[in-house]
Write a protein that holds these residues in place. Structure first.
Motif, PDB file in Angstrom:
ATOM      1  N   LEU A 310       0.716  -1.244   0.121  1.00 53.25           N
ATOM      2  CA  LEU A 310       0.200   0.216  -0.043  1.00 53.25           C
ATOM      3  C   LEU A 310       0.897   0.960   0.175  1.00 53.25           C
ATOM      4  O   LEU A 310       0.503   1.965  -1.094  1.00 53.25           O
ATOM      5  CB  LEU A 310      -1.359   0.486   1.193  1.00 53.25           C
ATOM      6  CG  LEU A 310      -1.979  -1.024   1.355  1.00 53.25           C
ATOM      7  CD1 LEU A 310      -3.166  -1.286   2.286  1.00 53.25           C
ATOM      8  CD2 LEU A 310      -3.250  -1.123   0.045  1.00 53.25           C
ATOM      9  N   PRO A 315      -2.380  -1.929  -5.348  1.00 50.18           N
ATOM     10  CA  PRO A 315      -3.531  -2.691  -4.409  1.00 50.18           C
ATOM     11  C   PRO A 315      -3.513  -3.587  -4.081  1.00 50.18           C
ATOM     12  O   PRO A 315      -2.258  -4.106  -4.680  1.00 50.18           O
ATOM     13  CB  PRO A 315      -4.565  -2.494  -6.337  1.00 50.18           C
ATOM     14  CG  PRO A 315      -3.796  -1.076  -6.923  1.00 50.18           C
ATOM     15  CD  PRO A 315      -2.176  -0.734  -6.380  1.00 50.18           C
ATOM     16  N   ILE A 328      -8.897  -1.331   4.054  1.00 44.48           N
ATOM     17  CA  ILE A 328      -8.880  -1.176   2.633  1.00 44.48           C
ATOM     18  C   ILE A 328     -10.104  -1.088   1.826  1.00 44.48           C
ATOM     19  O   ILE A 328     -10.121  -0.084   0.693  1.00 44.48           O
ATOM     20  CB  ILE A 328      -8.106  -2.992   2.223  1.00 44.48           C
ATOM     21  CG1 ILE A 328      -6.509  -2.600   3.173  1.00 44.48           C
ATOM     22  CG2 ILE A 328      -7.952  -2.704   0.937  1.00 44.48           C
ATOM     23  CD1 ILE A 328      -5.672  -3.986   3.427  1.00 44.48           C
ATOM     24  N   GLU A 331     -11.500   2.282   1.796  1.00 46.06           N
ATOM     25  CA  GLU A 331     -10.732   3.534   1.309  1.00 46.06           C
ATOM     26  C   GLU A 331     -10.595   2.880  -0.541  1.00 46.06           C
ATOM     27  O   GLU A 331      -9.874   4.003  -1.197  1.00 46.06           O
ATOM     28  CB  GLU A 331      -9.243   3.757   1.448  1.00 46.06           C
ATOM     29  CG  GLU A 331      -9.367   3.917   3.320  1.00 46.06           C
ATOM     30  CD  GLU A 331      -9.692   5.404   3.123  1.00 46.06           C
ATOM     31  OE1 GLU A 331     -10.150   6.548   2.631  1.00 46.06           O
ATOM     32  OE2 GLU A 331     -10.564   5.721   4.737  1.00 46.06           O
ATOM     33  N   GLY A 333      -8.849   0.353  -1.682  1.00 47.25           N
ATOM     34  CA  GLY A 333      -7.390   0.385  -1.987  1.00 47.25           C
ATOM     35  C   GLY A 333      -6.822  -0.917  -2.379  1.00 47.25           C
ATOM     36  O   GLY A 333      -5.854  -1.632  -2.479  1.00 47.25           O
ATOM     37  N   ALA A 366      -4.589   3.284  -2.655  1.00 50.54           N
ATOM     38  CA  ALA A 366      -3.731   2.153  -2.040  1.00 50.54           C
ATOM     39  C   ALA A 366      -3.345   2.965  -1.360  1.00 50.54           C
ATOM     40  O   ALA A 366      -2.424   2.987   0.130  1.00 50.54           O
ATOM     41  CB  ALA A 366      -3.000   1.548  -2.728  1.00 50.54           C
ATOM     42  N   VAL A 369      -4.779   5.208   1.997  1.00 50.28           N
ATOM     43  CA  VAL A 369      -5.072   3.926   3.156  1.00 50.28           C
ATOM     44  C   VAL A 369      -3.679   3.667   3.867  1.00 50.28           C
ATOM     45  O   VAL A 369      -3.771   3.596   5.530  1.00 50.28           O
ATOM     46  CB  VAL A 369      -5.186   2.359   2.163  1.00 50.28           C
ATOM     47  CG1 VAL A 369      -5.674   1.566   3.691  1.00 50.28           C
ATOM     48  CG2 VAL A 369      -5.874   2.385   1.613  1.00 50.28           C
TER      49      VAL A 369
END
Length: 389
Positions: A310, A315, A328, A331, A333, A366, A369
């Motif tokens: 991240l 991702p 995750i 957000e 991500g 990502a 996050v």
């Protein structure tokens, strides 16, 4: 303020807990908290002496339980130097020794450090329910009743890396009655800035790489990690779609029976590679040059490698048994599915069919996050406040 960490080993190959210590110590130092470690390692090991904090390696344990007769005397002689003691991990002698020593120390000393246990996911119900762990589950049940519940229930608090871990721990054993449950969070240092040397180091380590972005699995080659699910799913999607990014499965464990089975299973595809454990520039090159990180684990308390991905704006395609999956998903991500072969297949196929624009959006998210939840600064402050230092 000074903390003592008690851990069986600081060998980097042991993964999570020792890496977590190495990640957190510099930031805690900036908050005025000094750290020291005592471990059951041979003091001549080459991975010792490389860290900017004191590691007391008092010699290798002589049994699978991790027994070392030097540990209790060392603790009794050194408790008065510390404000808090953290026992990292469960089910081994070091935890039994810690609670036995502190209770004896408190009988003859008016002041003593607070003692905390940090399970690092070892109270997760997965370990008692997995079919392949039936004997170990029975052993743990007995060990819990005779020894481990004493540690968990008599320390000043039990520390968890996330709320999901804390909640799951309540469901595993009877007579689980800790004095305090504390979510202290977890985080990692920012990754090093990308440089061309990382790509070169990775390319040298994985000569079969075609130079294009790929799926990266970076963890131990172990049944718990769902490597078999990943390989089977990848081969199925590859046959169905015809063309896929390469799959690079990097980590220690290739010499074990499971590792050998996975290499045999992957032989059905020419696009799956096993470079072994990666470190330094090769490791960071593996993250930066990838398209997405994959980990269909059956149980993952935190997943340092997940957060490292991240932080590198990659991702993550993970199972919902990785305890930070909610952050995750919230957000955007990465993608999250269950830890089955079919849903691992679905997550790989879904990623490929997203298209470049959606994939790029998810890559940007990502990194968000990481910045919003898992920086080492946030984790260190939460840790400091959690144990009232």
């Amino acid at each position: 303020m000074k903390i003592l960490r008690i851990i069986p080993s600081m060998n980097p190959k042991q993964g999570g807990p020792c890496q977590g210590i190495r990640n957190s110590v510099p930031e805690l130092e900036r908050l005025g908290i000094e750290n020291e470690v005592v471990c059951l390692d041979n003091p001549t090991e080459d991975y010792l002496g490389q860290d900017p904090f004191v590691i007391n390696a008092i010699g290798e344990s002589i049994t699978p339980w991790g027994y070392n007769r030097n540990l209790i005397p060392w603790l009794m002689s050194n408790f008065n130097r510390f404000d808090a003691i953290i026992v990292h991990g469960l089910w081994l002698y070091h935890g039994h020794a810690a609670i036995k020593a502190i209770l004896a120390f408190r009988k003859t000393n008016s002041t003593s450090p607070k003692v905390y246990a940090m399970p690092h996911g070892m109270l997760d119900p997965y370990f008692q329910k997995a079919k392949e762990r039936r004997f170990k589950a029975l052993r743990n049940e007995l060990y819990w009743k005779l020894i481990e519940k004493r540690l968990v229930n008599q320390v000043d608090g039990v520390l968890f890396t996330c709320e999901e871990e804390l909640l799951l721990a309540r469901t595993t054993f009877g007579n689980y009655k800790p004095k305090r449950e504390i979510n202290v969070g977890y985080g990692i240092q920012p990754p090093p800035v990308y440089k061309v040397a990382m790509r070169k180091a990775f390319a040298q380590t994985v000569p079969q790489w075609n130079g294009k972005p790929y799926f990266i699995f970076l963890s131990r080659i172990h049944q718990k990690k769902g490597v078999d699910l990943l390989i089977k799913a990848y081969i199925k999607v590859e046959k169905e779609l015809g063309s896929l990014p390469q799959l690079i499965i990097a980590g220690p464990g290739l010499e074990n029976d499971y590792g050998k089975e996975m290499q045999a299973l992957a032989s059905a595809s020419q696009n799956i590679m096993f470079p072994g454990m990666l470190s330094g520039d090769a490791k960071w090159g593996a993250f930066y040059e990838s398209e997405a990180f994959v980990l269909p684990s059956h149980q993952e308390n935190f997943g340092i490698a997940v957060v490292e991905a991240l932080a590198c704006a990659k991702p993550v395609l993970i199972s919902d048994k990785v305890n930070i999956w909610r952050e995750i998903v919230n957000e955007n991500g990465g993608l999250v599915k269950n830890d089955t072969e079919n849903e691992t297949y679905q997550i790989l196929k879904q990623w490929v069919l997203l298209g470049e624009d959606k994939q790029s959006e998810m890559a940007n998210a990502a990194q968000g996050v990481y910045k919003n939840y898992f920086t080492i600064g946030q984790a260190a402050l939460q840790f400091k406040n959690g144990i009232n230092l």
